[in-house]
Motif scaffolding. Structure first.
Motif, short mmCIF file in Angstrom:
data_model
loop_
_atom_site.label_atom_id
_atom_site.label_comp_id
_atom_site.label_asym_id
_atom_site.label_seq_id
_atom_site.Cartn_x
_atom_site.Cartn_y
_atom_site.Cartn_z
N ILE A 1 0.85 -1.19 0.00
CA ILE A 1 0.00 0.00 0.00
C ILE A 1 0.88 1.25 0.00
N TYR A 2 0.61 2.14 -0.94
CA TYR A 2 1.35 3.40 -1.03
C TYR A 2 0.68 4.48 -0.17
N PRO B 1 -12.11 11.61 -12.41
CA PRO B 1 -10.88 11.09 -13.03
C PRO B 1 -10.20 12.04 -13.99
N ILE B 2 -10.83 13.15 -14.35
CA ILE B 2 -10.15 14.11 -15.21
C ILE B 2 -8.94 14.70 -14.50
N TRP B 3 -8.95 14.73 -13.15
CA TRP B 3 -7.82 15.28 -12.42
C TRP B 3 -6.58 14.38 -12.50
N MET B 4 -6.77 13.14 -12.91
CA MET B 4 -5.63 12.21 -13.04
C MET B 4 -5.30 11.96 -14.51
N GLN C 1 -5.20 7.69 -5.29
CA GLN C 1 -4.95 8.77 -6.25
C GLN C 1 -3.44 9.02 -6.35
N SER C 2 -2.73 7.93 -6.47
CA SER C 2 -1.27 7.99 -6.49
C SER C 2 -0.74 8.23 -7.89
N ASN D 1 -5.48 1.67 -8.18
CA ASN D 1 -5.46 3.04 -7.68
C ASN D 1 -6.89 3.44 -7.28
N PHE D 2 -7.07 3.87 -6.03
CA PHE D 2 -8.39 4.36 -5.60
C PHE D 2 -8.57 5.79 -6.11
N GLN D 3 -9.71 6.02 -6.77
CA GLN D 3 -10.01 7.32 -7.36
C GLN D 3 -11.21 7.94 -6.66
N PHE D 4 -11.02 9.09 -6.01
CA PHE D 4 -12.09 9.74 -5.25
C PHE D 4 -12.59 11.02 -5.91
N ASP D 5 -11.73 11.74 -6.60
CA ASP D 5 -12.15 12.92 -7.35
C ASP D 5 -12.52 12.49 -8.77
#
Length: 419
Positions: free
Chosen positions: A14-15, A102-105, A71-72, A96-100
């Motif tokens: 886990i990161y 996905p355009i931010w990544m 969101q790494s 990768n867990f994405q909470f915002d």
């Protein structure tokens, strides 16, 4: 689960290390790791802030049951001399867990190694990832879990006592764990933008204001259609990336308007952090500003609150840890609706919901539940919500879903390798 443990599938890496938003991502990493350990899994952490990116080179050649990020940005590290992504040399599925949104990544997700997957809390985000990020191998809906502050020394007995007497000891009527951001600060970005971004940003913002039930991508599609602009998927992604600050702008706009409605009703709202001193109502006698709290401290706030107020960060088909945590502290959740919430919860039974385009109704709702006939129902709503959250929305449940996703990935990749 016992059968799975006996198979000794290996360590989960886990990161952590990104201290953003009051350390929330690191808290998520720790809570998930602890839940996995309670389920019998072996967990190892890599702290990028403490060790640095270069230290990841030592992990090349190692095999893990899975490598988990929150969101790494670490997964897209490329080794130009070797001509490979670092994580192609670290064996095991990368999730990768994405909470915002996905355009931010975008800049990370358009260049990813093989065997990279996404876990997200919003079904719209999963659909977006599938359509616009072909390098992502797949996705799964896994909600960030909640945790119960009362589950400590005496565990279940203490929790039951709190549940029975929860509404009698509440110090706050309604609290809001969230910072203030002035939506007006984003507007110069429209004036200073160029080309198609400048042309479309104002229309995009206006569309989200008029149709707050729509996703950001739907609002952009409608704005482009109105202007007669046709784009390829790749071009659409670039434009959405260019106007993405407007998503924060509209989120902040509705947050401010919702808080204003509560204060205008003469109801005291507890908020946290100095950002609220800069709000238009920083001097309101009904806005009680406390010191900022981190995620673990926020549980105590929720425990003290009859009602925990929430404004979704434009998650139109999702569920968040703030909702789970509030419910697990026996606090009634008052939130704007999402498709998922309407499917899984019943307004007035285990949650209270409002619509962003009908904010004025918040005053009527609070008048009824805080002072009127609905006050007696708050205990029932809190108890129903607590039981539902305890059964479905803890980190243990999230960990179980993650393990099932890992098994699904393993079966899929084994099948592909046999062809």
């Amino acid at each position: 689960m016992e059968h799975r443990i006996k198979e000794a599938k290996g360590t989960i890496l886990i990161y952590k290390g990104e201290p953003i938003c009051y350390n929330i991502l690191n808290t998520f990493a720790e809570q998930l790791g602890e839940a996995l350990q309670r389920l019998g899994e072996e967990v190892e952490y890599f702290d990028v802030k403490q060790s640095g990116e270069a230290a990841l080179a030592a992990y090349a050649g190692k095999t893990y049951q899975a490598v988990i990020g929150f969101q790494s940005y670490l997964f897209d590290i490329y080794l130009p001399k070797a001509g490979v992504y670092l994580h192609d040399l670290i064996k095991g599925p990368k999730i990768n867990f994405q909470f915002d949104h996905p355009i931010w990544m975008k800049n990370h997700y358009i260049r990813m190694p093989e065997h990279c997957y996404i876990a997200t809390h919003d079904r719209n985000y999963a659909a977006f990832i599938e359509k616009y990020y072909p390098r992502i191998a797949g996705s799964s809906i896994i909600f960030p879990g909640g945790c119960e502050k009362a589950a400590g020394e005496n565990g279940k007995q203490e929790a039951e006592r709190n549940l029975r007497g929860a509404q009698d000891k509440k110090e706050y009527q309604i609290s809001f764990i969230g910072t203030y951001t002035d939506y007006r600060s984003y507007l110069p970005l429209i004036r200073n933008s160029q080309g198609i971004i400048k042309k479309i940003a104002a229309h995009f913002l206006f569309r989200m204001k008029q149709h707050p039930e729509e996703t950001a991508e739907k609002a952009l599609e409608e704005s482009l259609r109105k202007d007669g602009i046709v784009l390829s998927d790749e071009e659409f992604l670039e434009v959405l990336d260019g106007v993405k600050p407007m998503i924060y702008c509209i989120m902040s706009y509705y947050r401010e308007k919702a808080v204003k409605v509560i204060l205008e009703a003469g109801i005291t709202l507890e908020v946290f952090g100095d950002s609220w001193k800069k709000s238009p109502f920083g001097d309101s006698p009904y806005l009680r500003i406390h010191e900022a709290v981190d995620m673990r401290e926020s549980l105590e706030v929720m425990e003290k609150s009859l009602i925990s107020f929430n404004v979704m960060a434009w998650h139109k088909d999702g569920f968040t840890e703030r909702i789970a945590n509030s419910m697990l502290q026996h606090s009634v959740v008052l939130t704007d609706e999402s498709t998922y919430l309407k499917e899984q919860f019943t307004d007035g039974k285990d949650i209270l919901m409002y619509r962003l385009n009908e904010l004025y109704k918040i005053q009527e709702l609070l008048a009824d539940y805080l002072e009127g006939a609905g006050r007696d129902n708050l205990q029932m709503i809190a108890e129903n919500a607590y039981r539902k959250a305890k059964e479905n929305y803890t980190w243990e449940q999230s960990a179980k879903k993650l393990l099932a996703f890992i098994d699904e990935i393993d079966a899929k990749e084994r099948k592909c390798s046999e062809k």
